[in-house]
Design a protein around this motif. Sequence first.
Motif, PDB file in Angstrom:
ATOM      1  N   SER A   5       0.903  -1.286  -0.040  1.00  0.00           N
ATOM      2  CA  SER A   5       0.033  -0.030   0.002  1.00  0.00           C
ATOM      3  C   SER A   5       0.943   1.158  -0.011  1.00  0.00           C
ATOM      4  O   SER A   5       2.123   1.371   0.006  1.00  0.00           O
ATOM      5  CB  SER A   5      -1.002  -0.123   1.314  1.00  0.00           C
ATOM      6  N   PHE A  36      -0.074  -8.433 -10.095  1.00  0.00           N
ATOM      7  CA  PHE A  36      -0.121  -7.287  -9.638  1.00  0.00           C
ATOM      8  C   PHE A  36      -1.645  -7.004  -9.274  1.00  0.00           C
ATOM      9  O   PHE A  36      -2.412  -7.432 -10.121  1.00  0.00           O
ATOM     10  CB  PHE A  36       0.204  -5.946 -10.502  1.00  0.00           C
ATOM     11  N   LYS A  37      -2.047  -6.356  -8.065  1.00  0.00           N
ATOM     12  CA  LYS A  37      -3.620  -6.351  -8.041  1.00  0.00           C
ATOM     13  C   LYS A  37      -4.052  -4.867  -7.613  1.00  0.00           C
ATOM     14  O   LYS A  37      -3.132  -4.214  -6.707  1.00  0.00           O
ATOM     15  CB  LYS A  37      -3.763  -7.241  -6.798  1.00  0.00           C
ATOM     16  N   PHE A  38      -4.875  -4.173  -8.212  1.00  0.00           N
ATOM     17  CA  PHE A  38      -5.245  -2.928  -7.829  1.00  0.00           C
ATOM     18  C   PHE A  38      -6.908  -2.688  -7.969  1.00  0.00           C
ATOM     19  O   PHE A  38      -7.457  -3.494  -8.597  1.00  0.00           O
ATOM     20  CB  PHE A  38      -4.842  -1.929  -9.167  1.00  0.00           C
ATOM     21  N   ILE A  50      -3.417   2.699 -16.247  1.00  0.00           N
ATOM     22  CA  ILE A  50      -2.824   1.676 -15.774  1.00  0.00           C
ATOM     23  C   ILE A  50      -2.314   0.723 -17.047  1.00  0.00           C
ATOM     24  O   ILE A  50      -1.225   0.136 -16.840  1.00  0.00           O
ATOM     25  CB  ILE A  50      -3.540   0.809 -14.942  1.00  0.00           C
ATOM     26  N   TYR A  90       5.057  -0.353  -9.628  1.00  0.00           N
ATOM     27  CA  TYR A  90       4.335   0.201  -8.601  1.00  0.00           C
ATOM     28  C   TYR A  90       4.487   1.553  -8.398  1.00  0.00           C
ATOM     29  O   TYR A  90       3.444   2.330  -8.099  1.00  0.00           O
ATOM     30  CB  TYR A  90       4.776  -0.682  -7.148  1.00  0.00           C
ATOM     31  N   VAL A  93       2.335   3.250 -11.020  1.00  0.00           N
ATOM     32  CA  VAL A  93       0.861   3.115 -10.614  1.00  0.00           C
ATOM     33  C   VAL A  93       0.396   3.991  -9.645  1.00  0.00           C
ATOM     34  O   VAL A  93      -0.728   4.618  -9.602  1.00  0.00           O
ATOM     35  CB  VAL A  93       0.220   1.712 -10.346  1.00  0.00           C
ATOM     36  N   GLY A  94       1.262   4.395  -8.707  1.00  0.00           N
ATOM     37  CA  GLY A  94       0.963   4.946  -7.586  1.00  0.00           C
ATOM     38  C   GLY A  94       0.840   6.235  -7.721  1.00  0.00           C
ATOM     39  O   GLY A  94       0.253   7.263  -6.959  1.00  0.00           O
ATOM     40  N   MET A 101      -3.047   0.137  -4.356  1.00  0.00           N
ATOM     41  CA  MET A 101      -2.418  -1.332  -4.794  1.00  0.00           C
ATOM     42  C   MET A 101      -2.378  -2.239  -3.462  1.00  0.00           C
ATOM     43  O   MET A 101      -2.142  -1.776  -2.468  1.00  0.00           O
ATOM     44  CB  MET A 101      -0.968  -0.827  -5.046  1.00  0.00           C
TER      45      MET A 101
END
Length: 102
Positions: A5, A36-38, A50, A90, A93-94, A101
């Motif tokens: 996170s 990867f999970k979002f 993304i 990461y 995406v952040g 995340m």
Amino acid sequence: MINISEPHENINPDDFYASLKEKLEATHNFPEDYLFKFILTNEDSRHTEIYRIFDGIKFTLNTRESKNGKYSAISISAFVLDADQVIRIYKEVGQIPGVMML
């Protein structure tokens, strides 16, 4: 899969990502497929942002909408070369607002 996170305000981001790199290298045998999970608000523009991050990377995608349609869960299994590539993804995406995340 390592649960990630956003780094807490009182944790130095460099320390956070250094620790994450150690965990990744200890638990994964790169190169490999990494999951990867979002979770994000259900806006096409966020999904597109993304997907752009994964341009040029071999990946498979699975999406699921929440019952009310307000959120989407995105799982992306991507072939990555090393822990540094995972961290770069990461970080990129952040930068997208409204994405959590996992």
